[in-house]
Design an enzyme around this catalytic site. Structure first.
Site, PDB file in Angstrom:
ATOM      1  N   ARG A 241       5.420  12.395   0.775  1.00 11.79           N
ATOM      2  CA  ARG A 241       5.688  11.265   1.684  1.00 11.79           C
ATOM      3  C   ARG A 241       7.069  10.670   1.410  1.00 11.79           C
ATOM      4  NH1 ARG A 241       0.758   8.181  -0.117  1.00 11.79           N
ATOM      5  NH2 ARG A 241       1.471   6.374   1.051  1.00 11.79           N
TER       6      ARG A 241
ATOM      7  N   LYS B  21       5.665  -2.770   2.811  1.00 10.43           N
ATOM      8  CA  LYS B  21       5.768  -3.163   4.218  1.00 10.43           C
ATOM      9  C   LYS B  21       4.513  -3.876   4.702  1.00 10.43           C
ATOM     10  CE  LYS B  21       5.717   1.412   6.204  1.00 10.43           C
ATOM     11  NZ  LYS B  21       5.092   1.917   5.032  1.00 10.43           N
TER      12      LYS B  21
ATOM     13  N   ARG C 186       9.569   5.682  13.238  1.00  8.48           N
ATOM     14  CA  ARG C 186       9.754   6.310  11.932  1.00  8.48           C
ATOM     15  C   ARG C 186      10.562   7.607  12.033  1.00  8.48           C
ATOM     16  NH1 ARG C 186       4.994   4.766   8.177  1.00  8.48           N
ATOM     17  NH2 ARG C 186       4.915   6.358   6.604  1.00  8.48           N
TER      18      ARG C 186
ATOM     19  N   ARG D 269      -2.196   1.710  -6.929  1.00  6.18           N
ATOM     20  CA  ARG D 269      -3.079   1.419  -5.806  1.00  6.18           C
ATOM     21  C   ARG D 269      -4.222   2.441  -5.761  1.00  6.18           C
ATOM     22  NH1 ARG D 269      -0.411   1.039   0.094  1.00  6.18           N
ATOM     23  NH2 ARG D 269      -0.574   3.293   0.127  1.00  6.18           N
TER      24      ARG D 269
ATOM     25  N   ARG E  38      -5.874   4.665  -0.973  1.00  5.30           N
ATOM     26  CA  ARG E  38      -6.038   5.616   0.122  1.00  5.30           C
ATOM     27  C   ARG E  38      -6.072   7.058  -0.348  1.00  5.30           C
ATOM     28  NH1 ARG E  38      -1.277   3.281   3.526  1.00  5.30           N
ATOM     29  NH2 ARG E  38      -0.637   5.440   3.265  1.00  5.30           N
TER      30      ARG E  38
HETATM   31  P1  ADP Z   1       3.003   4.807   3.914  1.00  5.25           P
HETATM   32  O1  ADP Z   1       4.243   4.188   4.441  1.00  5.25           O
HETATM   33  O2  ADP Z   1       2.599   4.297   2.579  1.00  5.25           O
HETATM   34  O3  ADP Z   1       3.032   6.311   3.935  1.00  5.25           O
HETATM   35  P2  ADP Z   1       1.505   4.243   6.377  1.00  5.25           P
HETATM   36  O4  ADP Z   1       0.134   3.673   6.497  1.00  5.25           O
HETATM   37  O5  ADP Z   1       2.620   3.524   7.037  1.00  5.25           O
HETATM   38  O6  ADP Z   1       1.749   4.377   4.827  1.00  5.25           O
HETATM   39  O7  ADP Z   1       1.503   5.737   6.951  1.00  5.25           O
HETATM   40  C1  ADP Z   1       0.541   6.677   6.526  1.00  5.25           C
HETATM   41  C2  ADP Z   1       0.657   7.970   7.326  1.00  5.25           C
HETATM   42  O8  ADP Z   1       0.452   7.691   8.714  1.00  5.25           O
HETATM   43  C3  ADP Z   1       1.986   8.698   7.273  1.00  5.25           C
HETATM   44  O9  ADP Z   1       2.082   9.537   6.148  1.00  5.25           O
HETATM   45  C4  ADP Z   1       1.929   9.500   8.578  1.00  5.25           C
HETATM   46  O10 ADP Z   1       1.066  10.613   8.466  1.00  5.25           O
HETATM   47  C5  ADP Z   1       1.258   8.544   9.530  1.00  5.25           C
HETATM   48  N1  ADP Z   1       2.229   7.700  10.276  1.00  5.25           N
HETATM   49  C6  ADP Z   1       2.367   6.354  10.192  1.00  5.25           C
HETATM   50  N2  ADP Z   1       3.322   5.904  11.016  1.00  5.25           N
HETATM   51  C7  ADP Z   1       3.819   7.000  11.644  1.00  5.25           C
HETATM   52  C8  ADP Z   1       4.838   7.213  12.620  1.00  5.25           C
HETATM   53  N3  ADP Z   1       5.541   6.206  13.149  1.00  5.25           N
HETATM   54  N4  ADP Z   1       5.086   8.477  13.008  1.00  5.25           N
HETATM   55  C9  ADP Z   1       4.391   9.501  12.534  1.00  5.25           C
HETATM   56  N5  ADP Z   1       3.416   9.393  11.608  1.00  5.25           N
HETATM   57  C10 ADP Z   1       3.135   8.151  11.168  1.00  5.25           C
END
Ligand code: ADP
Length: 202
Positions: free
Chosen positions: A144, A13, A88, A127, A133
Site C-alpha cells: 500500500r 487521514k 487517489r 492498529r 483491518r
Molecule cells: P489506507 O489509506 O490506510 O490504505 P483506505 O481505507 O483509505 O486506507 O483505503 C483502503 C483500500 O481501499 C485501498 O488500499 C484501496 O484498495 C481502496 N481505495 C480507497 N480509496 C480508493 C480510491 N480513491 N481509488 C482506488 N482504491 C481506493
C-alpha cells in the site's frame, strides 16, 4: 468548505478527516470505508472490490467514480465535504475536477499529510494488534505504501500547481497535526467557521 486529504496509509487521514468534518459541519467522505461497505454485498463486482482491497491494490477508477460521484454531489449540495482517500489517482483527480467545475464547487484545499514509511508501518502494525483491518499485515502494508508513492504521490505536484496544497508533518501528536492543518488553511485564506478567523473563502 471542500477539502481533500491526501495521505499515505497510517498518516491519520481518518482521524483528521472526522475532526475537520465536525469543525466545518460537512460530510466526511472516506473512500476506503465506502468501498469496504460496498464490498460486503454479495455480487461478483462487489467481491472484486474486496479482493483489490485485501491485496492493497487500488480499486479501478471507474468503480471508484461510480461509487463516489453520487455521494460527493449530494454533499456538495449540503455545504461541502472532507474527501478522505478520493481522488487517489490522476485520472480520478481529473474526473473529480471536471465534476466540481460542472457543479461550480471547486476544491478549496488539498491537505497532504506526510510521515516516514517506518512511522506509518509501525502505526498500521499497532492498529493491527488492536484488532485492525484485514489489510494491516506487513506485506500488504508495504505494498500500500508503494502504491501510494507511485500512483497517489503525483497528486502532490498536481494540487501544488493549482495553488491549493497544504503540506503537514503527520509525524506529530494528532492535536499538533490538526493545529498545523488549521494554520495551513489560514495561510490559504481559508478560515474557521467560529467567526474568530472569518468565514470560508468565497
Ligand atoms: P489506507 O489509506 O490506510 O490504505 P483506505 O481505507 O483509505 O486506507 O483505503 C483502503 C483500500 O481501499 C485501498 O488500499 C484501496 O484498495 C481502496 N481505495 C480507497 N480509496 C480508493 C480510491 N480513491 N481509488 C482506488 N482504491 C481506493
Amino acid at each position: 468548505m471542500r477539502l481533500l486529504l491526501l495521505a499515505p496509509p497510517g498518516a491519520g487521514k481518518g482521524t483528521q478527516g472526522e475532526r475537520l468534518a465536525t469543525r466545518y459541519g460537512v460530510r466526511h467522505i472516506a473512500a476506503g470505508d465506502l468501498l469496504r461497505a460496498e464490498a460486503q454485498a454479495d455480487t461478483p463486482a462487489d467481491r472484486q472490490i474486496a479482493a483489490y482491497q485485501a491485496r492493497g491494490d487500488l480499486v479501478p477508477d471507474q468503480i471508484v467514480l461510480d461509487a463516489l460521484t453520487p455521494v460527493v454531489v449530494a454533499a456538495a449540495a449540503h455545504g461541502g465535504y472532507i474527501l478522505d482517500g478520493f481522488p487517489r489517482t490522476l485520472p480520478q483527480a481529473e474526473a473529480a475536477a471536471e465534476l466540481a467545475a460542472r457543479l461550480g464547487v471547486t476544491l478549496d484545499a488539498a491537505i497532504y499529510l506526510y510521515a516516514p514509511d517506518e512511522v506509518l508501518t509501525r502505526r498500521l502494525l499497532d492498529r493491527a494488534g488492536q484488532g485492525g483491518r484485514a489489510d494491516d499485515v506487513a506485506d500488504v502494508i508495504q505494498h500500500r505504501l508503494q502504491v501510494f508513492a507511485e500512483t497517489t504521490g503525483p497528486l502532490v505536484p498536481y494540487y501544488t500547481q493549482r495553488g491549493i496544497l497544504v503540506a503537514v508533518d503527520a509525524d506529530q501528536p494528532p492535536d499538533s497535526v490538526t493545529a498545523d492543518i488549521q494554520a495551513g488553511l489560514s495561510g490559504l485564506g481559508l478560515t474557521c467557521p467560529d467567526g474568530h478567523e472569518g468565514g470560508t473563502r468565497a
